[in-house]
Design an enzyme around this catalytic site. Structure first.
Site, PDB file in Angstrom:
ATOM      1  N   GLN A  51     -10.867   3.159   2.504  1.00  0.00           N
ATOM      2  CA  GLN A  51      -9.843   2.957   3.530  1.00  0.00           C
ATOM      3  C   GLN A  51     -10.000   4.037   4.591  1.00  0.00           C
ATOM      4  OE1 GLN A  51      -5.164   3.654   3.594  1.00  0.00           O
ATOM      5  NE2 GLN A  51      -5.635   1.892   2.274  1.00  0.00           N
ATOM      6  N   ASP A  58       0.844  -1.191   0.000  1.00  0.00           N
ATOM      7  CA  ASP A  58       0.000   0.000   0.000  1.00  0.00           C
ATOM      8  C   ASP A  58       0.880   1.243   0.000  1.00  0.00           C
ATOM      9  OD1 ASP A  58      -2.939   1.145   0.862  1.00  0.00           O
ATOM     10  OD2 ASP A  58      -1.336   2.261   1.852  1.00  0.00           O
ATOM     11  N   TYR A  91       3.116   9.805   0.442  1.00  0.00           N
ATOM     12  CA  TYR A  91       4.086   9.124   1.288  1.00  0.00           C
ATOM     13  C   TYR A  91       5.527   9.388   0.848  1.00  0.00           C
ATOM     14  CZ  TYR A  91       0.008   6.365   2.797  1.00  0.00           C
ATOM     15  OH  TYR A  91      -1.203   5.954   3.275  1.00  0.00           O
ATOM     16  N   GLU A 131      -8.666 -18.510  15.095  1.00  0.00           N
ATOM     17  CA  GLU A 131      -9.922 -17.797  14.889  1.00  0.00           C
ATOM     18  C   GLU A 131     -10.498 -17.385  16.232  1.00  0.00           C
ATOM     19  OE1 GLU A 131     -14.233 -18.437  12.604  1.00  0.00           O
ATOM     20  OE2 GLU A 131     -12.508 -19.734  12.175  1.00  0.00           O
ATOM     21  N   GLU A 153     -15.320 -13.321  21.829  1.00  0.00           N
ATOM     22  CA  GLU A 153     -14.056 -12.577  21.810  1.00  0.00           C
ATOM     23  C   GLU A 153     -14.139 -11.385  20.860  1.00  0.00           C
ATOM     24  OE1 GLU A 153     -10.898 -16.175  22.884  1.00  0.00           O
ATOM     25  OE2 GLU A 153     -11.543 -15.881  20.803  1.00  0.00           O
TER      26      GLU A 153
END
Length: 336
Positions: free
Chosen positions: A228, A83, A88, A316, A321
């Site tokens: 995003q 990404d 950046y 998993e 949880e």
């Protein structure tokens, strides 16, 4: 001659024997399906400068060196998704890492971003610039970007592009100008054109709120395939997730371990879950996002941390949880 080496690397396109998100690749890094027909690896290595805490502000040489090392390490250990973004300042480092990996182009998924709702022509130029910076022009002509995002629903002030420490860019001022509806829609039309041409395979946005997504959907003839946003146990907008699920938009997390509201890696509830699965608290938090259906972007130049970020598919979480981790946001709001 360096340019010949880049071109030769792209010539491997035709000889690729494995592809991102095919059966073999997905055994290492599973993928989410995008509405436009492509698939995206669930975990990406980001290249944002803020991930490299030992680099001083403004030291782009340090940032670029870290980004190249991070990408090279990620690809070497089996990661498949990188990404990046114009903002950046690490795109050429990504290109160098891709070249040094020796991997065929279709064994790596590349996400990059254009700097805001900059309009039609500027978005087309942005894609061209990104293709060049990422080394995607070669002996086979131009290759492609797997996923192109509109990085944010505004445009940066010119001076703030180059120096965020300028008073004009510091509080109480802001470094950007909000985009109006027309700018959002014109920018999206360019994204669709780039997909039609074929130099971009999938298109999406970043940090859009629901209203901005709705404004874009008004003119969209191609799906918004991804949004995003900041998403972690202390900052997760459930209305956004529901909206994206309703409209076939994949949600992806930046700062998945904790962002503006802090980290939960030392939280007793998270530690208890980690101990139960014999994994780290970071792995638990990343796994929580994936089980909520949210892809993640991690960021580190620490190989041990990167390996841990990749090794999150061997366990998993139970529904209890998952709910306990989701509830950490409410607990924080009560505390405040």
């Amino acid at each position: 001659m360096p340019c010949i080496r880049v071109f030769a690397g792209l010539a491997l396109l035709a000889a690729a024997s494995a592809r991102v998100c095919d059966e073999a690749s997905s055994k290492k890094v599973p993928c989410f399906n995008l509405t436009g027909g492509k698939s995206i690896p669930q975990v990406a290595m980001g290249t944002w400068s803020g991930s490299y805490k030992d680099c001083k502000s403004g030291d782009f040489t340090c940032v670029q060196q870290h980004a190249r090392f991070a990408v090279e390490s990620w690809l070497h250990m089996g990661g498949t998704h990188i990404d990046g973004a114009n903002d950046y300042r690490t795109q050429t480092s990504v290109a160098e890492a891709l070249l040094s990996s020796g991997l065929p182009r279709d064994e790596v998924f590349i996400t990059t971003k254009c700097p805001g709702a900059i309009g039609y022509e500027a978005t087309i130029q942005c894609a061209d610039d990104n293709l060049q910076m990422l080394g995607q022009f070669g002996t086979q002509g131009v290759a492609y970007i797997d996923l192109l995002l509109v990085h944010f629903p505004f445009v940066m002030k010119p001076v703030c592009r180059f120096n965020r420490n300028t008073p004009e860019c510091q509080p109480p001022n802001v470094p950007y100008i909000p985009a109006d509806k027309k700018a959002l829609q014109d920018t999206w039309r360019a994204m669709e054109e780039l997909k039609r041409i074929g130099v971009v395979k999938s298109i999406g946005v970043s940090d859009y709120n629901i209203t901005q997504l709705q404004d874009t959907l008004e003119v969209a003839t191609e799906p918004i395939e991804l949004n995003q946003v900041e998403w972690n146990p202390k900052q997760h907008e459930e209305d956004m997730l529901a909206f994206c699920q309703k409209h076939g938009i994949q949600l992806q997390a930046w700062s998945p371990l904790g962002g503006s509201k802090g980290s939960v890696l030392a939280d007793p509830a998270v530690k208890k879950i980690a101990d139960a699965h014999s994994v780290s608290t970071a792995q638990v938090v990343l796994r929580w996002s994936l089980q909520r259906g949210v892809a993640v972007v991690v960021g580190t130049a620490n190989s041990e941390h990167a390996q841990g970020d990749l090794d999150i598919f061997g366990f998993e979480l139970s529904s209890d949880e998952v709910q306990a981790i989701s509830a950490l946001q409410s607990a924080q709001q009560v505390h405040i």
